[in-house]
Design a protein around this motif. Structure first.
Motif, short mmCIF file in Angstrom:
data_model
loop_
_atom_site.label_atom_id
_atom_site.label_comp_id
_atom_site.label_asym_id
_atom_site.label_seq_id
_atom_site.Cartn_x
_atom_site.Cartn_y
_atom_site.Cartn_z
N ARG A 298 0.84 -1.20 0.00
CA ARG A 298 0.00 0.00 0.00
C ARG A 298 0.87 1.25 0.00
NH1 ARG A 298 -5.12 -1.61 1.53
NH2 ARG A 298 -5.19 -3.59 2.64
N SER B 28 -9.49 -2.02 2.56
CA SER B 28 -9.59 -2.60 3.90
C SER B 28 -8.70 -1.87 4.90
CB SER B 28 -9.28 -4.09 3.86
OG SER B 28 -7.95 -4.29 3.50
N ASP C 299 -9.51 -14.76 3.33
CA ASP C 299 -8.15 -14.18 3.23
C ASP C 299 -7.80 -13.31 4.45
OD1 ASP C 299 -8.09 -15.33 0.71
OD2 ASP C 299 -8.35 -13.45 -0.39
N ASP D 59 -2.48 0.73 -4.28
CA ASP D 59 -2.14 -0.53 -3.60
C ASP D 59 -2.27 -1.68 -4.58
OD1 ASP D 59 -4.88 -1.23 -3.72
OD2 ASP D 59 -5.26 -0.41 -1.74
N LYS E 247 -1.94 -6.38 -4.89
CA LYS E 247 -1.71 -7.69 -4.27
C LYS E 247 -0.79 -8.52 -5.16
CE LYS E 247 -4.26 -10.92 -5.28
NZ LYS E 247 -4.40 -12.19 -6.00
N ASP F 43 -7.65 -5.80 -11.67
CA ASP F 43 -8.40 -6.63 -10.72
C ASP F 43 -7.73 -6.65 -9.34
OD1 ASP F 43 -10.40 -7.38 -12.43
OD2 ASP F 43 -10.00 -9.54 -12.31
N GLY F 44 -6.41 -6.58 -9.34
CA GLY F 44 -5.68 -6.73 -8.09
C GLY F 44 -4.83 -5.53 -7.73
N ARG G 256 -5.08 -1.08 -7.17
CA ARG G 256 -5.88 0.15 -7.23
C ARG G 256 -5.06 1.17 -8.01
NH1 ARG G 256 -7.91 -1.40 -2.03
NH2 ARG G 256 -10.16 -1.69 -2.25
N ARG H 101 -16.70 -2.98 -7.67
CA ARG H 101 -17.06 -3.15 -6.25
C ARG H 101 -18.09 -2.10 -5.83
NH1 ARG H 101 -11.24 -3.26 -5.55
NH2 ARG H 101 -10.48 -5.37 -5.19
N1 UDP Z 1 -6.59 -7.60 -3.48
C1 UDP Z 1 -6.71 -8.65 -4.36
N2 UDP Z 1 -7.21 -9.83 -3.91
C2 UDP Z 1 -7.59 -10.04 -2.64
C3 UDP Z 1 -7.47 -8.95 -1.73
C4 UDP Z 1 -6.96 -7.76 -2.20
O1 UDP Z 1 -6.35 -8.53 -5.52
O2 UDP Z 1 -8.03 -11.15 -2.29
C5 UDP Z 1 -6.05 -6.32 -3.95
C6 UDP Z 1 -7.12 -5.25 -4.08
O3 UDP Z 1 -7.61 -5.20 -5.40
C7 UDP Z 1 -6.36 -3.99 -3.73
C8 UDP Z 1 -5.28 -4.43 -2.76
O4 UDP Z 1 -5.13 -5.84 -2.99
O5 UDP Z 1 -5.74 -3.43 -4.87
C9 UDP Z 1 -5.61 -4.17 -1.32
O6 UDP Z 1 -6.89 -4.68 -1.06
P1 UDP Z 1 -7.65 -4.44 0.32
O7 UDP Z 1 -6.92 -5.18 1.38
O8 UDP Z 1 -7.86 -3.00 0.53
O9 UDP Z 1 -8.98 -5.25 0.17
P2 UDP Z 1 -10.38 -4.97 -0.47
O10 UDP Z 1 -10.62 -3.51 -0.50
O11 UDP Z 1 -10.28 -5.63 -1.81
O12 UDP Z 1 -11.27 -5.71 0.48
#
Ligand code: UDP
Length: 241
Positions: free
Chosen positions: A91, A97, A126, A172, A174, A196-197, A199, A215
């Protein structure tokens, strides 16, 4: 033929080469641990195109990955790996989250990147874990974990710069890593890197250009992914001139 694995957004298929797999990008989108679902006609193609360009770029600048080659619109060939059950989240700016957990507002830039780990388990949603959990759950050795942290920070530096050059802020993302089946002592970057993964916010307007559009029901999901792809292509075209 049956896939050897089917996840929410991808399928894995065996190839003629036992050391590689075919990774197929599906058109399905999910959020909130699979509670929200939709299908977007061009999602597989767009994520494949974006992820392929990013993986080729990362390989070029010295990051070892599972990527071998793009096969077609929705398929890539990847090295066979055993995926570590730890998701690594990096991040740069508060969102998602992090805000939910801390009550902090969205959009605050951190003084240094935050690295976070979660246990890759759909059943448990997760959950957030730390170094001590990872050691005791035997998900990775402390040495491997140090390597994951270091690699994730390096990828963050590279991609933050890469996206900033095309007017996108990497808020951020993943990452997932895997052990090469051919050499289990080697850990490489695996899975996909796509909106998808990650931001991604437009650097000027702050507009969300990633899965948050899905979302949060903001509309224009695939248009945003298309825009991200076009910017990346432009950036790479300039580089090869
Ligand atoms: N993320 C992801 N897969 C997951 C959880 C998170 O690709 O199972 C990515 C999400 O798209 C974001 C970053 O990781 O870019 C941080 O996600 P966050 O923990 O804020 O979770 P979320 O908002 O998706 O619940």
């Amino acid at each position: 033929m049956q896939p050897i694995y089917e996840g929410k957004a991808k399928r894995l298929w065996e190839t003629e080469d036992p050391s590689t797999l075919r990774m197929e990008f599906k058109n399905d989108a999910t959020a909130f641990n699979g509670e929200k679902k939709a299908t977007f006609e061009s999602k597989g193609r767009l994520n494949n195109a974006i992820s392929t360009l990013i993986y080729e770029y990362l390989e070029k600048v010295g990051i070892p990955t599972h990527f071998v080659r793009q096969i077609d619109d929705i398929n890539v060939e990847v090295k066979r790996v055993e995926i570590l059950m730890v998701e690594v989240i990096v991040r740069n700016v508060s969102a998602g989250s992090f805000c939910k957990r801390t009550g902090m507002e969205e959009g605050l830039a951190f003084s240094k990147p935050i690295i976070e780990f979660s246990y890759k388990s759909d059943e448990l949603g997760d959950p957030l874990i730390n170094d001590d959990y990872i050691r005791e759950m035997k998900l990775a050795t402390p040495e491997d974990l140090a390597h994951l942290r270091e690699s994730a920070l390096k990828v963050n530096e590279i991609l933050t710069e890469f996206f900033s050059e095309v007017g996108l802020m990497l808020v951020d993302f993943k990452l997932e890593f895997g052990r090469l089946q051919s050499d289990p002592s080697t850990i490489v970057l695996a899975d996909e890197i796509s909106p998808d993964g990650c931001r991604l916010w437009d650097a000027k307007t702050g507009e969300k250009m990633d899965k948050d559009r899905f979302r949060r029901d903001l509309g224009g999901v695939m248009e945003a992914y298309e825009d991200v792809l076009a910017r990346i292509k432009n950036r790479l075209a300039t580089e090869s001139n």
